[in-house]
Design an enzyme around this catalytic site. Structure first.
Site, short mmCIF file in Angstrom:
data_model
loop_
_atom_site.label_atom_id
_atom_site.label_comp_id
_atom_site.label_asym_id
_atom_site.label_seq_id
_atom_site.Cartn_x
_atom_site.Cartn_y
_atom_site.Cartn_z
CE1 TYR A 198 -25.07 25.16 -21.76
CE2 TYR A 198 -23.71 26.63 -20.47
CZ TYR A 198 -24.73 25.71 -20.55
OH TYR A 198 -25.39 25.34 -19.41
N GLY A 231 -32.06 14.32 -20.84
CA GLY A 231 -30.75 14.49 -20.20
C GLY A 231 -30.70 13.87 -18.81
CE LYS A 276 -28.61 25.83 -21.78
NZ LYS A 276 -29.80 24.98 -21.57
#
Ligand code: SER
Length: 326
Positions: free
Chosen positions: A147, A12, A151
């Site tokens: 998301y 990333g 996580k």
């Protein structure tokens, strides 16, 4: 004696945090020792010039393993992720990148006996049922976004690999991150970055959360410092592993606009909440990060006005050269 970090893989690296983190890691560990990777977005010239860059897909084990083997990687900063807003538009992609990607990194960490894995988490782990103010380190984690689900699972997996296999996995729950170099890619806290760009460019901004929406936030230099400090922290001091609460400041969208108006008095903001309002409402207003402070000495430097001054100075200089967006 803890093993040292020598050869780093950044996933990333073209993203909002990864792009600045890669440059900071290259300063500290040497350009050739930091292998930057991305999935498809073209890296900036600054990133390309600063050292090696490759395209890989973190959810494809072979493409990551090839990098690890070729470059003798001992440490990964795993920044690749699909954030909350894009994750709600494409939950399947969010699961694939965030979970399969993380699983691949953890498995490669084991297989190649790596020194350390840094896997960011987020305030998105929180959801209904938490104390909204000064949200504690230990509390119920029932996120309502894909998301957030990935996580929470990522934190649990990271802790599991530490307990079960002794893999040195470390992670922090980033608040909304504000920065001047790379735009964020599809999160709920993106308004706190966009607002600065629009203030400098058009003196107007239409904000997608309500004026009274308050969230924990942090300026990029603090984010980079926290990430690198945790990576270097003495393992014998760490009681937590993949889930450190992390905070610097908290403010509402209205307070953010007021801070900008101190520097750009004619700035006007309208509020038109969209689907991201519900996500913001499910996250804390502010965070208790005393575990990070006590266990590895975390201390932020920037408050709202100091950040605003720096953001406006940097963006105004770029705008005057016709290069606001790089
Ligand atoms: N900035 C992220 C998002 O808004 C939170 O970690 O999705």
């Amino acid at each position: 004696m803890a093993k040292t970090i020598k050869k780093i893989l950044v996933t990333g690296s073209v993203g909002q945090i990864g792009s600045e983190l890669t440059l900071a890691l290259r300063e500290r560990y040497g350009a050739e020792n930091v292998i930057a990777t991305g999935r498809k977005t073209k890296p900036s010239d600054a990133l390309l010039r600063s050292g090696p860059f490759y395209f890989i897909n973190v959810s494809d084990m072979d493409s990551v393993e090839e990098m690890v083997k070729k470059h003798n990687i001992d440490t990964v900063f795993h920044m690749a992720a699909i954030l909350s807003a894009v994750g709600e538009k494409n939950p399947q992609l969010c699961w694939d990148v965030n979970m399969n990607g993380l699983y691949n990194i953890l498995e490669l960490g084991l297989k190649y006996n790596m020194t350390r894995l840094i896997i960011p988490s987020s305030i998105a782990v929180f959801g209904p049922g938490i104390p909204l103010n000064n949200t504690p380190q230990e509390t119920v984690l029932k996120p309502t976004t894909m998301y957030g689900v990935t996580k929470v699972a990522g934190e649990l997996l990271g802790d599991y690999y530490f307990r079960r296999f002794g893999l040195d996995v470390r992670g922090l729950r980033y608040p909304g991150i504000i920065s001047s170099e790379t735009l964020p890619g599809g999160g709920t806290t993106d308004y706190a970055v966009e607002i600065y760009y629009k203030a400098v460019e058009q003196k107007r901004y239409t904000c997608f959360v309500r004026e009274d929406t308050a969230l924990p936030m942090m300026y990029m230099p603090d984010c980079i410092k926290a990430t690198m400090d945790l990576a270097e922290a003495d393992p014998s001091k760490l009681k937590h592993h993949a889930d450190y609460n992390l905070a610097a400041m908290s403010f509402s969208a209205g307070e953010l606009a007021a801070s900008i108006k101190k520097y750009i008095p004619e700035f006007v903001v309208e509020y038109k909440p969209d689907f991201r309002q519900a996500i913001a409402d499910s996250w804390p207003n502010s965070i208790d990060d005393s575990a990070a402070r006590n266990e590895w000495g975390w201390q932020p430097s920037y408050n709202l006005d100091a950040m605003t001054r720096d953001m406006i100075e940097k963006l105004t200089a770029r705008h005057q050269q016709g290069k606001l967006y790089g």
